[in-house]
Write an enzyme that holds these catalytic residues in place. Structure first.
Site, PDB file in Angstrom:
ATOM      1  N   LYS A  78      33.483  88.102  81.537  1.00  0.00           N
ATOM      2  CA  LYS A  78      34.830  88.315  82.074  1.00  0.00           C
ATOM      3  C   LYS A  78      34.761  89.421  83.112  1.00  0.00           C
ATOM      4  CE  LYS A  78      38.946  86.537  80.973  1.00  0.00           C
ATOM      5  NZ  LYS A  78      39.256  85.208  80.444  1.00  0.00           N
ATOM      6  N   GLY A 176      55.349  75.756  80.463  1.00  0.00           N
ATOM      7  CA  GLY A 176      54.676  76.113  81.709  1.00  0.00           C
ATOM      8  C   GLY A 176      53.716  75.011  82.126  1.00  0.00           C
ATOM      9  N   VAL A 178      50.718  74.227  81.108  1.00  0.00           N
ATOM     10  CA  VAL A 178      50.139  73.478  79.982  1.00  0.00           C
ATOM     11  C   VAL A 178      51.253  72.814  79.172  1.00  0.00           C
ATOM     12  CG1 VAL A 178      48.793  73.634  77.855  1.00  0.00           C
ATOM     13  CG2 VAL A 178      48.170  75.055  79.819  1.00  0.00           C
TER      14      VAL A 178
HETATM   15  P1  NAD Z   1      52.543  79.424  82.311  1.00  0.00           P
HETATM   16  O1  NAD Z   1      52.737  80.843  82.733  1.00  0.00           O
HETATM   17  O2  NAD Z   1      52.492  78.340  83.327  1.00  0.00           O
HETATM   18  O3  NAD Z   1      53.658  79.009  81.238  1.00  0.00           O
HETATM   19  C1  NAD Z   1      54.064  79.806  80.175  1.00  0.00           C
HETATM   20  C2  NAD Z   1      55.503  79.403  79.853  1.00  0.00           C
HETATM   21  O4  NAD Z   1      55.871  79.987  78.614  1.00  0.00           O
HETATM   22  C3  NAD Z   1      56.505  79.875  80.901  1.00  0.00           C
HETATM   23  O5  NAD Z   1      57.328  78.786  81.276  1.00  0.00           O
HETATM   24  C4  NAD Z   1      57.289  80.965  80.174  1.00  0.00           C
HETATM   25  O6  NAD Z   1      58.641  81.026  80.599  1.00  0.00           O
HETATM   26  C5  NAD Z   1      57.188  80.466  78.736  1.00  0.00           C
HETATM   27  N1  NAD Z   1      57.382  81.493  77.719  1.00  0.00           N
HETATM   28  C6  NAD Z   1      56.829  82.721  77.659  1.00  0.00           C
HETATM   29  N2  NAD Z   1      57.235  83.357  76.533  1.00  0.00           N
HETATM   30  C7  NAD Z   1      58.055  82.503  75.880  1.00  0.00           C
HETATM   31  C8  NAD Z   1      58.799  82.577  74.680  1.00  0.00           C
HETATM   32  N3  NAD Z   1      58.781  83.669  73.907  1.00  0.00           N
HETATM   33  N4  NAD Z   1      59.557  81.516  74.313  1.00  0.00           N
HETATM   34  C9  NAD Z   1      59.592  80.394  75.096  1.00  0.00           C
HETATM   35  N5  NAD Z   1      58.918  80.276  76.244  1.00  0.00           N
HETATM   36  C10 NAD Z   1      58.153  81.307  76.631  1.00  0.00           C
HETATM   37  O7  NAD Z   1      51.180  79.453  81.443  1.00  0.00           O
HETATM   38  P2  NAD Z   1      50.230  78.224  81.104  1.00  0.00           P
HETATM   39  O8  NAD Z   1      49.163  78.140  82.127  1.00  0.00           O
HETATM   40  O9  NAD Z   1      51.050  77.027  80.768  1.00  0.00           O
HETATM   41  O10 NAD Z   1      49.513  78.769  79.768  1.00  0.00           O
HETATM   42  C11 NAD Z   1      50.224  78.835  78.546  1.00  0.00           C
HETATM   43  C12 NAD Z   1      49.389  79.554  77.511  1.00  0.00           C
HETATM   44  O11 NAD Z   1      48.161  78.858  77.324  1.00  0.00           O
HETATM   45  C13 NAD Z   1      48.988  80.986  77.916  1.00  0.00           C
HETATM   46  O12 NAD Z   1      48.934  81.780  76.756  1.00  0.00           O
HETATM   47  C14 NAD Z   1      47.597  80.813  78.487  1.00  0.00           C
HETATM   48  O13 NAD Z   1      46.830  81.996  78.385  1.00  0.00           O
HETATM   49  C15 NAD Z   1      47.051  79.719  77.581  1.00  0.00           C
HETATM   50  N6  NAD Z   1      45.981  78.926  78.178  1.00  0.00           N
HETATM   51  C16 NAD Z   1      46.189  78.280  79.363  1.00  0.00           C
HETATM   52  C17 NAD Z   1      45.174  77.504  79.917  1.00  0.00           C
HETATM   53  C18 NAD Z   1      45.372  76.739  81.200  1.00  0.00           C
HETATM   54  O14 NAD Z   1      44.584  75.839  81.490  1.00  0.00           O
HETATM   55  N7  NAD Z   1      46.411  77.032  81.971  1.00  0.00           N
HETATM   56  C19 NAD Z   1      43.937  77.410  79.259  1.00  0.00           C
HETATM   57  C20 NAD Z   1      43.759  78.065  78.035  1.00  0.00           C
HETATM   58  C21 NAD Z   1      44.794  78.823  77.510  1.00  0.00           C
END
Ligand code: NAD
Length: 340
Positions: A78, A176, A178
């Site tokens: 990282k 979001g 995912v």
């Molecule tokens: P993102 O920022 O696109 O979406 C996150 C969403 O969660 C946002 O719409 C936000 O408004 C919502 N949110 C945050 N807190 C909340 C709550 N308390 N209640 C309801 N909604 C809430 O992020 P993402 O890329 O979709 O990733 C989501 C999670 O998955 C993160 O924790 C990220 O670290 C993890 N992750 C993502 C990936 C990837 O490929 N993007 C891979 C592995 C892990």
């Protein structure tokens, strides 16, 4: 720092500074037994350099575990760039960081993480080939969503005795990148889907486009369902929230869902099956690592689908040994990484 390195069995921590651009960066390499270290690059302010180093070490270790259980020939690493108060030239800063990566001669491959973008990766790519998730490489989120779907199916087999998700009630937190892609997959599977997001616009879109049911953000934990799927921020599962849960299982994409190991034990004690986050959310890492190696999209999807079988084995071992799935996952990863 050396005590932290010893306790996390870190291989190396590199520090870089570039006077011209103001770059101050850390690259932590946890373990390269399986292959070169791959892991995202964070770009954020830190109160102290020690905190930045500690963050890099903790996150690098997590990447080794995730890669090991995803079956990747890839180590864990990282990077952290300390965000300066004033950045005269962001592109130059990331290009300088690209030269730091190049100096490691392929021992570390970088990717997007909190605070960085595919455009930043393009700047890094001006200086080194050891970079993924550029603007050309594509979004890993749909692959993360596919892996989580496989994990949810595994949980449904193990806990609900179900081979399909038709009518299974799922509470999805976070719509979001995912979460929304996952919502589409779950609706296609016939799940009875409840959704929540802090952003009312995203909830409205999902209700209108997918016909799902909205739940207020502060009501998700006590909302009765079969499977709770956290896809928002990490750290959502502590004793307070776990005691409010009214579900049979937790299986979501968010990183670091459990505040600590006690949270895994509490879920276990409450009879709630937990799919370890770094196992179920490895689809994005698989996509990033395998596209970097030139693997075809169809083959990557097949590898992502194996996440379900990995979770099946973790749940079976958890029952056989009377230990939580989180503990079994760590144990399986350590067996791969160290032969423990
Ligand atoms: P993102 O920022 O696109 O979406 C996150 C969403 O969660 C946002 O719409 C936000 O408004 C919502 N949110 C945050 N807190 C909340 C709550 N308390 N209640 C309801 N909604 C809430 O992020 P993402 O890329 O979709 O990733 C989501 C999670 O998955 C993160 O924790 C990220 O670290 C993890 N992750 C993502 C990936 C990837 O490929 N993007 C891979 C592995 C892990």
């Amino acid at each position: 720092m050396f005590a932290a390195m010893r306790s996390d069995r870190m291989q190396a921590v590199h520090l870089f500074a570039d006077e011209q651009t103001g770059l101050e960066a850390i690259i932590a390499i946890h373990n390269t037994r399986l292959g070169p270290a791959l892991g995202g690059c964070r770009y954020m302010p830190y109160a102290t350099t020690e905190q930045a180093v500690a963050d890099a070490i903790r996150l690098a270790r997590g990447m080794s575990y995730k890669a090991a259980l995803a079956g990747l020939e890839q180590g864990g690493g990282k990077a952290v760039i300390l965000r300066p108060a004033h950045v005269p030239n962001r592109a130059a800063l990331f290009e300088a960081f690209g030269r730091c990566i190049e100096s490691l001669r392929g021992g570390y491959i970088t990717a997007v993480d909190s605070g960085t973008s595919p455009e930043d990766m393009d700047c890094i790519a001006q200086q080194t080939g050891h970079v993924t998730s550029t603007t050309q490489a594509g979004d890993p989120s749909p692959h993360t969503a596919l892996g989580v779907l496989m994990g949810i199916r595994s949980v449904a087999r193990a806990k609900l005795g179900r081979d399909d998700l038709s009518g299974v009630r799922i509470m999805l937190q976070g719509l979001g990148n995912v979460g929304y892609a996952l919502a589409e997959l779950l609706v296609a599977e016939g799940a009875d889907l409840l959704v929540s997001d802090l952003d009312a616009g995203k909830v409205r879109l999902a209700v209108d486009e997918l016909g799902v049911k909205p739940v207020a953000a502060d009501a998700v934990y006590e909302s009765p369902c079969d499977i709770f799927v956290p896809c928002g921020l990490g750290g959502v599962l502590d004793s307070h929230t776990i005691n409010r849960l009214r579900c049979a299982a937790v299986a979501g994409a968010a990183n670091n869902q459990l505040v600590d190991r006690d949270a895994a034990d509490l879920l276990d004690a409450r009879g709630i099956l937990y799919a370890p986050d770094y196992v179920i959310n490895a689809g994005g890492l698989l996509y990033v690592a395998l596209t970097h190696r030139g693997v075809a999209a169809g083959d990557i999807a097949q590898r992502v689908k194996l996440i379900g079988a990995r979770l099946d084995s973790i749940f079976a071992q958890s029952i056989a040994e009377g230990r939580s799935p989180a503990e079994i996952a760590d144990h399986q990863a350590e067996a791969i990484l160290y032969g423990d």
